[in-house]
Write an enzyme that holds these catalytic residues in place. Sequence first.
Site, PDB file in Angstrom:
ATOM      1  N   SER A  72       0.848  -1.197   0.000  1.00  0.00           N
ATOM      2  CA  SER A  72       0.000   0.000   0.000  1.00  0.00           C
ATOM      3  C   SER A  72       0.877   1.238   0.000  1.00  0.00           C
ATOM      4  O   SER A  72       1.937   1.265   0.650  1.00  0.00           O
ATOM      5  CB  SER A  72      -0.885   0.015   1.252  1.00  0.00           C
ATOM      6  N   TYR A 125      -3.438  -1.608   9.879  1.00  0.00           N
ATOM      7  CA  TYR A 125      -3.426  -1.856   8.435  1.00  0.00           C
ATOM      8  C   TYR A 125      -2.091  -1.406   7.813  1.00  0.00           C
ATOM      9  O   TYR A 125      -1.455  -2.166   7.070  1.00  0.00           O
ATOM     10  CB  TYR A 125      -4.602  -1.136   7.769  1.00  0.00           C
TER      11      TYR A 125
HETATM   12  N1  LIG Z   1      -8.654   0.024  -1.967  1.00  0.00           N
HETATM   13  C1  LIG Z   1      -7.583   0.708  -1.585  1.00  0.00           C
HETATM   14  O1  LIG Z   1      -7.622   1.938  -1.402  1.00  0.00           O
HETATM   15  C2  LIG Z   1      -6.256   0.001  -1.401  1.00  0.00           C
HETATM   16  C3  LIG Z   1      -5.092   0.797  -1.280  1.00  0.00           C
HETATM   17  C4  LIG Z   1      -3.871   0.170  -1.101  1.00  0.00           C
HETATM   18  C5  LIG Z   1      -3.800  -1.213  -1.058  1.00  0.00           C
HETATM   19  N2  LIG Z   1      -4.935  -1.952  -1.191  1.00  0.00           N
HETATM   20  C6  LIG Z   1      -4.805  -3.411  -1.127  1.00  0.00           C
HETATM   21  O2  LIG Z   1      -5.351  -3.976  -2.297  1.00  0.00           O
HETATM   22  C7  LIG Z   1      -5.911  -5.253  -1.979  1.00  0.00           C
HETATM   23  C8  LIG Z   1      -7.359  -5.299  -2.421  1.00  0.00           C
HETATM   24  O3  LIG Z   1      -8.073  -4.263  -1.787  1.00  0.00           O
HETATM   25  P1  LIG Z   1      -9.582  -3.910  -2.191  1.00  0.00           P
HETATM   26  O4  LIG Z   1      -9.830  -2.527  -1.716  1.00  0.00           O
HETATM   27  O5  LIG Z   1      -9.825  -4.288  -3.611  1.00  0.00           O
HETATM   28  O6  LIG Z   1     -10.376  -4.917  -1.232  1.00  0.00           O
HETATM   29  P2  LIG Z   1     -11.908  -5.379  -1.266  1.00  0.00           P
HETATM   30  O7  LIG Z   1     -12.377  -5.263   0.157  1.00  0.00           O
HETATM   31  O8  LIG Z   1     -12.689  -4.669  -2.326  1.00  0.00           O
HETATM   32  O9  LIG Z   1     -11.763  -6.909  -1.657  1.00  0.00           O
HETATM   33  C9  LIG Z   1     -11.055  -7.769  -0.822  1.00  0.00           C
HETATM   34  C10 LIG Z   1     -11.391  -9.193  -1.208  1.00  0.00           C
HETATM   35  O10 LIG Z   1     -10.663 -10.060  -0.322  1.00  0.00           O
HETATM   36  C11 LIG Z   1     -11.559 -11.048   0.152  1.00  0.00           C
HETATM   37  N3  LIG Z   1     -11.100 -11.539   1.460  1.00  0.00           N
HETATM   38  C12 LIG Z   1     -11.171 -10.915   2.660  1.00  0.00           C
HETATM   39  N4  LIG Z   1     -10.684 -11.698   3.626  1.00  0.00           N
HETATM   40  C13 LIG Z   1     -10.280 -12.848   3.031  1.00  0.00           C
HETATM   41  C14 LIG Z   1      -9.699 -14.050   3.509  1.00  0.00           C
HETATM   42  N5  LIG Z   1      -9.445 -14.232   4.816  1.00  0.00           N
HETATM   43  N6  LIG Z   1      -9.399 -15.028   2.618  1.00  0.00           N
HETATM   44  C15 LIG Z   1      -9.679 -14.866   1.297  1.00  0.00           C
HETATM   45  N7  LIG Z   1     -10.256 -13.751   0.792  1.00  0.00           N
HETATM   46  C16 LIG Z   1     -10.548 -12.755   1.648  1.00  0.00           C
HETATM   47  C17 LIG Z   1     -12.916 -10.370   0.226  1.00  0.00           C
HETATM   48  O11 LIG Z   1     -13.984 -11.306   0.244  1.00  0.00           O
HETATM   49  C18 LIG Z   1     -12.880  -9.524  -1.041  1.00  0.00           C
HETATM   50  O12 LIG Z   1     -13.350 -10.238  -2.168  1.00  0.00           O
HETATM   51  C19 LIG Z   1      -5.716  -5.434  -0.476  1.00  0.00           C
HETATM   52  O13 LIG Z   1      -4.525  -6.142  -0.243  1.00  0.00           O
HETATM   53  C20 LIG Z   1      -5.583  -4.017   0.023  1.00  0.00           C
HETATM   54  O14 LIG Z   1      -4.885  -3.926   1.241  1.00  0.00           O
HETATM   55  C21 LIG Z   1      -6.160  -1.382  -1.353  1.00  0.00           C
END
Ligand SMILES: NC(=O)c1ccc[n+]([C@@H]2O[C@H](COP(=O)([O-])OP(=O)(O)OC[C@H]3O[C@@H](n4cnc5c(N)ncnc54)[C@H](O)[C@@H]3O)[C@@H](O)[C@H]2O)c1
Length: 256
Positions: free
Chosen positions: A147, A160
């Site tokens: 991130s 986080y």
């Molecule tokens: N959205 C942001 O702003 C952002 C920014 C930086 C990094 N990220 C990273 O990108 C990645 C995706 O983020 P996102 O915002 O698309 O998330 P999201 O919440 O939209 O999707 C996350 C997915 O992971 C699944 N999940 C949750 N716990 C789980 C588990 N224990 N086992 C298997 N699957 C599981 C959920 O069901 C969901 O489908 C993450 O690693 C997040 O930390 C996101």
Amino acid sequence: MELLGKVAIVTGGASGIGRAIAAELARAGAHIVIADVRRAEEAASIMAATLPEDASPQILGVYADVSSEQSVGEMMDGVRHHFGGVDILVNNAALFAETTGGPFEMIPLEEWRRVFEINVLGTYLCSRAVTGSMRERGGGAILNLASGTVFKGVPWRLHYVASKGAIVAFTRSLARELGTDNIRVNAIAPGFTMSDGVLANAEGFTDSIRQSAASRSLVRDEVPADLACAARFLCGPGAGFITGQTVVVDGGSAFH
Ligand SMILES: NC(=O)c1ccc[n+]([C@@H]2O[C@H](COP(=O)([O-])OP(=O)(O)OC[C@H]3O[C@@H](n4cnc5c(N)ncnc54)[C@H](O)[C@@H]3O)[C@@H](O)[C@H]2O)c1
């Protein structure tokens, strides 16, 4: 179609950034395993239906909780049974949007533990589960989701941000351990992204939604599709001499 015939597992691939990455790897020709605790099979059939008619990849949806050693083992058994092995792992599943924002003293201890179980232990368990198969196949690529918050010192979600800092360190050290097996380990660090999880919890992100675009050199919201091509590149042969790196994809907000 540089990933034609390759097998890629995308954890948390049923929604958000994971789904965008999975779809892009499928467009590059890879067979996809969507490993998720929610709607894995449904997401797989929707994705399969949106591929071009002449595309050959199979999309498999498998229930997997990345924080459970048993569940990850069962998922990997299923992948071996169906595809014979794996070439690419995208460690995308994480707890983010549902976490408590606020001063670090207010973070419930149980939530701190859960964030580390899914975001860090989950990345470890999945990486450990695939490396035997990658070695058998002569190499592979692991891509972790870090991130941009790590490089900016973003406050109010310390559990986080700390978990994602661990992912940057994990990426570097595992790259050193697996280089001689021809397994590359890299990470992408997204900026604040309008994923499904963020949109469903928008009330907890009013400041981020208001401020993040203005913090960028390229002044607009980030969407999951912005991460997909970078992921495709890092998983593919064009990145064959790149390992241990964390690439920030955030429209030019954090420079790393
Ligand atoms: N959205 C942001 O702003 C952002 C920014 C930086 C990094 N990220 C990273 O990108 C990645 C995706 O983020 P996102 O915002 O698309 O998330 P999201 O919440 O939209 O999707 C996350 C997915 O992971 C699944 N999940 C949750 N716990 C789980 C588990 N224990 N086992 C298997 N699957 C599981 C959920 O069901 C969901 O489908 C993450 O690693 C997040 O930390 C996101």
